[in-house]
Design a protein around this motif. Structure first.
Motif, PDB file in Angstrom:
ATOM      1  N   SER A 188       0.830  -1.197   0.000  1.00 31.52           N
ATOM      2  CA  SER A 188       0.000   0.000   0.000  1.00 31.52           C
ATOM      3  C   SER A 188       0.870   1.255   0.000  1.00 31.52           C
ATOM      4  O   SER A 188       2.069   1.210   0.320  1.00 31.52           O
ATOM      5  CB  SER A 188      -0.903   0.010   1.236  1.00 31.52           C
ATOM      6  OG  SER A 188      -0.125   0.086   2.425  1.00 31.52           O
ATOM      7  N   PRO A 231     -11.620  -3.725   0.292  1.00 28.79           N
ATOM      8  CA  PRO A 231     -10.765  -2.809   1.055  1.00 28.79           C
ATOM      9  C   PRO A 231     -11.221  -2.631   2.492  1.00 28.79           C
ATOM     10  O   PRO A 231     -12.397  -2.785   2.819  1.00 28.79           O
ATOM     11  CB  PRO A 231     -10.927  -1.486   0.291  1.00 28.79           C
ATOM     12  CG  PRO A 231     -12.315  -1.543  -0.259  1.00 28.79           C
ATOM     13  CD  PRO A 231     -12.566  -3.006  -0.593  1.00 28.79           C
ATOM     14  N   LYS A 233     -10.845   0.567   4.411  1.00 29.94           N
ATOM     15  CA  LYS A 233     -10.381   1.939   4.201  1.00 29.94           C
ATOM     16  C   LYS A 233     -10.000   2.652   5.493  1.00 29.94           C
ATOM     17  O   LYS A 233      -9.117   3.511   5.500  1.00 29.94           O
ATOM     18  CB  LYS A 233     -11.444   2.735   3.446  1.00 29.94           C
ATOM     19  CG  LYS A 233     -11.687   2.216   2.027  1.00 29.94           C
ATOM     20  CD  LYS A 233     -12.738   3.033   1.303  1.00 29.94           C
ATOM     21  CE  LYS A 233     -12.974   2.488  -0.095  1.00 29.94           C
ATOM     22  NZ  LYS A 233     -14.023   3.256  -0.829  1.00 29.94           N
ATOM     23  N   TYR A 234     -10.656   2.312   6.600  1.00 28.62           N
ATOM     24  CA  TYR A 234     -10.321   2.969   7.859  1.00 28.62           C
ATOM     25  C   TYR A 234      -8.904   2.653   8.315  1.00 28.62           C
ATOM     26  O   TYR A 234      -8.282   3.444   9.032  1.00 28.62           O
ATOM     27  CB  TYR A 234     -11.308   2.549   8.954  1.00 28.62           C
ATOM     28  CG  TYR A 234     -12.708   3.078   8.765  1.00 28.62           C
ATOM     29  CD1 TYR A 234     -12.971   4.446   8.744  1.00 28.62           C
ATOM     30  CD2 TYR A 234     -13.779   2.200   8.610  1.00 28.62           C
ATOM     31  CE1 TYR A 234     -14.266   4.923   8.569  1.00 28.62           C
ATOM     32  CE2 TYR A 234     -15.072   2.680   8.434  1.00 28.62           C
ATOM     33  CZ  TYR A 234     -15.304   4.040   8.417  1.00 28.62           C
ATOM     34  OH  TYR A 234     -16.587   4.507   8.245  1.00 28.62           O
ATOM     35  N   ALA A 236      -6.121   2.656   6.804  1.00 29.51           N
ATOM     36  CA  ALA A 236      -5.091   3.584   6.329  1.00 29.51           C
ATOM     37  C   ALA A 236      -4.904   4.735   7.310  1.00 29.51           C
ATOM     38  O   ALA A 236      -3.774   5.182   7.560  1.00 29.51           O
ATOM     39  CB  ALA A 236      -5.461   4.114   4.943  1.00 29.51           C
ATOM     40  N   TYR A 237      -5.992   5.214   7.906  1.00 29.29           N
ATOM     41  CA  TYR A 237      -5.910   6.335   8.841  1.00 29.29           C
ATOM     42  C   TYR A 237      -5.373   5.888  10.197  1.00 29.29           C
ATOM     43  O   TYR A 237      -4.522   6.552  10.796  1.00 29.29           O
ATOM     44  CB  TYR A 237      -7.298   6.968   9.006  1.00 29.29           C
ATOM     45  CG  TYR A 237      -7.870   7.483   7.705  1.00 29.29           C
ATOM     46  CD1 TYR A 237      -7.373   8.635   7.109  1.00 29.29           C
ATOM     47  CD2 TYR A 237      -8.901   6.803   7.054  1.00 29.29           C
ATOM     48  CE1 TYR A 237      -7.885   9.107   5.912  1.00 29.29           C
ATOM     49  CE2 TYR A 237      -9.425   7.268   5.861  1.00 29.29           C
ATOM     50  CZ  TYR A 237      -8.905   8.419   5.293  1.00 29.29           C
ATOM     51  OH  TYR A 237      -9.410   8.867   4.102  1.00 29.29           O
ATOM     52  N   SER A 263      -3.417   7.344   0.539  1.00 32.14           N
ATOM     53  CA  SER A 263      -3.324   5.897   0.361  1.00 32.14           C
ATOM     54  C   SER A 263      -4.602   5.331  -0.226  1.00 32.14           C
ATOM     55  O   SER A 263      -4.588   4.543  -1.177  1.00 32.14           O
ATOM     56  CB  SER A 263      -3.000   5.219   1.701  1.00 32.14           C
ATOM     57  OG  SER A 263      -2.748   3.847   1.526  1.00 32.14           O
ATOM     58  N   ASN A 264      -5.739   5.748   0.327  1.00 34.66           N
ATOM     59  CA  ASN A 264      -7.024   5.268  -0.188  1.00 34.66           C
ATOM     60  C   ASN A 264      -7.297   5.785  -1.593  1.00 34.66           C
ATOM     61  O   ASN A 264      -7.856   5.064  -2.434  1.00 34.66           O
ATOM     62  CB  ASN A 264      -8.153   5.690   0.754  1.00 34.66           C
ATOM     63  CG  ASN A 264      -8.220   4.841   2.010  1.00 34.66           C
ATOM     64  OD1 ASN A 264      -7.793   3.689   2.011  1.00 34.66           O
ATOM     65  ND2 ASN A 264      -8.756   5.403   3.075  1.00 34.66           N
ATOM     66  N   LYS A 268      -7.664   3.367  -5.179  1.00 40.29           N
ATOM     67  CA  LYS A 268      -8.834   3.270  -6.058  1.00 40.29           C
ATOM     68  C   LYS A 268      -8.457   2.737  -7.430  1.00 40.29           C
ATOM     69  O   LYS A 268      -9.235   2.021  -8.063  1.00 40.29           O
ATOM     70  CB  LYS A 268      -9.509   4.642  -6.194  1.00 40.29           C
ATOM     71  CG  LYS A 268     -10.365   5.031  -5.007  1.00 40.29           C
ATOM     72  CD  LYS A 268     -11.140   6.312  -5.295  1.00 40.29           C
ATOM     73  CE  LYS A 268     -12.093   6.648  -4.166  1.00 40.29           C
ATOM     74  NZ  LYS A 268     -12.879   7.877  -4.452  1.00 40.29           N
ATOM     75  N   TYR A 273      -4.901  -1.263  -1.081  1.00 42.31           N
ATOM     76  CA  TYR A 273      -5.318  -0.593   0.141  1.00 42.31           C
ATOM     77  C   TYR A 273      -4.426  -1.003   1.316  1.00 42.31           C
ATOM     78  O   TYR A 273      -3.748  -2.038   1.265  1.00 42.31           O
ATOM     79  CB  TYR A 273      -6.771  -0.920   0.447  1.00 42.31           C
ATOM     80  CG  TYR A 273      -7.750  -0.232  -0.476  1.00 42.31           C
ATOM     81  CD1 TYR A 273      -8.255   1.034  -0.173  1.00 42.31           C
ATOM     82  CD2 TYR A 273      -8.151  -0.833  -1.671  1.00 42.31           C
ATOM     83  CE1 TYR A 273      -9.151   1.670  -1.030  1.00 42.31           C
ATOM     84  CE2 TYR A 273      -9.035  -0.196  -2.534  1.00 42.31           C
ATOM     85  CZ  TYR A 273      -9.526   1.060  -2.203  1.00 42.31           C
ATOM     86  OH  TYR A 273     -10.402   1.697  -3.054  1.00 42.31           O
ATOM     87  N   SER A 274      -4.450  -0.211   2.380  1.00 35.24           N
ATOM     88  CA  SER A 274      -3.604  -0.468   3.551  1.00 35.24           C
ATOM     89  C   SER A 274      -3.851  -1.842   4.137  1.00 35.24           C
ATOM     90  O   SER A 274      -2.927  -2.535   4.540  1.00 35.24           O
ATOM     91  CB  SER A 274      -3.852   0.610   4.597  1.00 35.24           C
ATOM     92  OG  SER A 274      -3.002   0.445   5.713  1.00 35.24           O
TER      93      SER A 274
END
Length: 283
Positions: A188, A231, A233-234, A236-237, A263-264, A268, A273-274
């Motif tokens: 990622s 993914p 997505k959370y 990554a943060y 990153s997100n 795409k 993704y992370s």
């Protein structure tokens, strides 16, 4: 890269301060933590109150935010297994932590069982699930082809004897059952940005470090196929926030949010993704 070459040198930032190398597994393409801790020594690396998945603590804003996000993620996980379930709803959550996912699934009529080796986390989970969580898989309790869904949410990377474990999951899964595995993805953008400070390397608790090609290759060895990749997505943060702490000594939420967002955004188009959820079935 030669077989014994080090891909990256990484520090255990959360417990021991020890240094580990990440080396390429030439057979399947994932990275291995080196040296691997012995199984009797491994539990000592989990002895920290900062390991949130083993507690329900909400001591600060970071932990409170973690629990808020977890509630949203739990609903998404339930939606996923409901979409994949067959006529029966037998669920095994391996490495279930404090049992929140099992509790939500139980509330929606799933027949739940969990495995959690950590004594503290298992005790909390059993209070929530009416003692549905056990320390290990017992062949007398769990028969072959028992489960419609087996889930491992950020657990596979922790398991010693990796291929033996996968073989066990295959045996426990019904022929048309589904294995759901979520793991960090070291390809990622946030992993490449933070490099040795990337929190999701989390050595030596994370013994293995996966990418999409490695996951497909690893499960193909058990005649299992990745049929879908989704993914998280959370992550990554969350990972970027911890990585900022490891890199700068303090959490920088603004910088972490920016890196997580990038990153997100990049994922795409790349799909990297992370963290990724792999939906796996028998081929």
């Amino acid at each position: 890269m030669k077989e014994n070459d080090t891909y990256l040198t990484v520090k255990d930032h959360s417990v021991s301060g020890e240094i580990f190398n990440l080396k390429l597994n030439k057979t399947y393409g994932y990275l291995e933590t080196s040296p691997l801790p012995s199984e009797d020594k491994l539990p000592q690396y989990y002895k920290t109150e900062d390991y949130i998945s083993h507690t329900d603590t909400q001591r600060n804003l970071f932990e409170k935010a973690y629990h808020v996000v977890r509630k949203v993620a739990l609903k998404q996980k339930l939606k996923l297994i409901d979409a994949l379930s067959t006529s029966e709803k037998n669920l095994l959550d391996f490495g279930c932590g404090t049992g929140d996912f099992l509790k939500v699934a139980q509330n929606y009529n799933w027949n739940i069982f969990g495995i959690e080796p950590n004594e503290q986390a298992r005790a909390i989970a059993n209070q929530k699930t009416n003692n549905a969580v056990f320390e290990t898989i017992d062949s007398a309790r769990f028969k072959n082809k028992s489960f419609d869904v087996i889930s491992l949410w950020h657990v596979l990377e922790h398991l010693p004897n990796l291929q033996n474990q996968i073989s066990v999951f295959k045996k426990l899964l019904k022929t048309d059952g589904v294995l759901i595995i979520a793991v960090p993805n070291h390809k990622s953008f946030d992993a490449k940005y933070y490099k040795n400070f990337w929190a999701a390397f989390d050595v030596p608790r994370h013994l293995w470090h996966f990418n999409q090609e490695a996951m497909k290759s690893l499960f193909a060895s058990e005649k299992m196929c990745v049929v879908k990749t989704l993914p998280m997505k959370y992550d990554a943060y969350y990972v970027s926030l911890l990585s900022e702490k490891y890199k700068k000594g303090i959490m920088n939420p603004f910088k972490a949010f920016w890196i997580g967002f990038q990153s997100n955004l990049k994922a795409k188009s790349s799909g990297e993704y992370s963290s990724l959820i792999y939906v796996i079935k028998n081929c």
